[in-house]
Enzyme design. Sequence first.
Site, mmCIF file in Angstrom:
data_model
loop_
_atom_site.group_PDB
_atom_site.id
_atom_site.type_symbol
_atom_site.label_atom_id
_atom_site.label_comp_id
_atom_site.label_asym_id
_atom_site.label_seq_id
_atom_site.Cartn_x
_atom_site.Cartn_y
_atom_site.Cartn_z
ATOM 1 N N TYR A 80 -9.437 -4.453 10.024
ATOM 2 C CA TYR A 80 -8.456 -3.476 10.503
ATOM 3 C C TYR A 80 -8.587 -3.277 12.013
ATOM 4 O O TYR A 80 -7.600 -3.363 12.750
ATOM 5 C CB TYR A 80 -8.652 -2.151 9.778
ATOM 6 C CG TYR A 80 -7.658 -1.075 10.164
ATOM 7 C CD1 TYR A 80 -6.297 -1.249 9.946
ATOM 8 C CD2 TYR A 80 -8.089 0.130 10.723
ATOM 9 C CE1 TYR A 80 -5.379 -0.262 10.291
ATOM 10 C CE2 TYR A 80 -7.185 1.125 11.065
ATOM 11 C CZ TYR A 80 -5.828 0.921 10.848
ATOM 12 O OH TYR A 80 -4.923 1.902 11.191
ATOM 13 N N ARG A 88 14.724 -10.035 21.186
ATOM 14 C CA ARG A 88 16.096 -10.502 20.959
ATOM 15 C C ARG A 88 17.118 -9.419 21.264
ATOM 16 O O ARG A 88 18.152 -9.662 21.888
ATOM 17 C CB ARG A 88 16.234 -10.944 19.498
ATOM 18 C CG ARG A 88 17.606 -11.491 19.121
ATOM 19 C CD ARG A 88 17.821 -11.422 17.628
ATOM 20 N NE ARG A 88 18.020 -10.044 17.170
ATOM 21 C CZ ARG A 88 18.130 -9.695 15.890
ATOM 22 N NH1 ARG A 88 18.039 -10.613 14.936
ATOM 23 N NH2 ARG A 88 18.315 -8.427 15.558
ATOM 24 N N ASP A 113 8.129 -8.698 3.451
ATOM 25 C CA ASP A 113 6.810 -8.819 4.066
ATOM 26 C C ASP A 113 7.009 -9.197 5.535
ATOM 27 O O ASP A 113 7.569 -10.262 5.842
ATOM 28 C CB ASP A 113 6.012 -9.907 3.343
ATOM 29 C CG ASP A 113 4.565 -9.987 3.816
ATOM 30 O OD1 ASP A 113 4.276 -9.560 4.949
ATOM 31 O OD2 ASP A 113 3.720 -10.506 3.058
ATOM 32 N N THR A 144 0.832 -1.212 0.000
ATOM 33 C CA THR A 144 0.000 0.000 0.000
ATOM 34 C C THR A 144 0.864 1.258 0.000
ATOM 35 O O THR A 144 0.359 2.345 0.266
ATOM 36 C CB THR A 144 -0.932 0.033 1.234
ATOM 37 O OG1 THR A 144 -0.144 0.044 2.430
ATOM 38 C CG2 THR A 144 -1.847 -1.177 1.251
#
Length: 321
Positions: free
Chosen positions: A150, A111, A61, A40
């Site tokens: 959403y 981490r 991603d 987007t």
Amino acid sequence: MSTAVKRALVTGGCGFVGSHLCEQLLAAGTDVVAVDNFATSTPENVAGLLNRPGFELLQHDVTEPLPDIGSFDVVYHLASAASPPDYLRLPIETLRAGSLGTTNALELAERDQARFVLASTSEVYGDPAVHPQPESYWGNVNSIGPRSVYDEAKRYAEALTMAYRRERGVDTGIARIFNTYGPRMRADDGRVVPTFIARALANAPLTVAGTGEQTRSLCYVEDTVLGLRALARSGHPGPINIGNPHELSVRALAEEIRIATDSTSTLEYIEEAVDDPKRRCPDISLAQSELGWQPMITRTEGLRRTIEWFARQRCGVARTV
């Protein structure tokens, strides 16, 4: 945490808000890795940063495990579709960004023992029954409506963030971002400010959903990013509202933009969207007291800057969703 941040990760770093965040961080002397899959967004949003020392762009991603890209002091998780046309077009991807994407970003923060900042949203309040909305309000969300992909993605992301904080001791903060606007929004974004500006510059009718009496509270992107950075510097877990408490109706906003653009556009009323919030206004007292933050740029100035940017882009006509 220390105010000196040497290296930050920004997921969704090529998005509207993310690109402005990357810009501010670099200006403050922080090295930045922006991660984005361009679902987007566009790399054009960070084109001016690509040759700057300390900036890296990774096409990836976030719903997939992150590769080894070094260690970080702060992880900002902004990756998600955010406008109605985008999350309605990408419903499963939006839910995955809120679930798997948040998990991967939290794992990286754990981490590195980094500060983690979740960019949540005022949409977690749904169509609110409390006004203005304080962080203590639990919301009024339709969990199976079209907007739920959403709303619930962000609500889950908040729950996951708090679970990592309580169970694993991750240093987390949750920002609930209210309506933000400014340069780099897409003309076809579907949100009111870019839609009205694009149509006004084209002298096309300004499409107002429903009666236009529904309200929004608009925060200029520069202020929103300063709020995110203030939360990152603090040790506050949130959630904390980041937005502008000055409320106005969508119809009044259309009139302001028509005047500011010297447009001949008329107002055209269209069917309102399903589950569209009737009122939206943040209570920012917590941000003021805990972060020392409040928006500084007036709507008049913010709209002027945004209109000038859109005019330079020679944007086309869009329709309100």
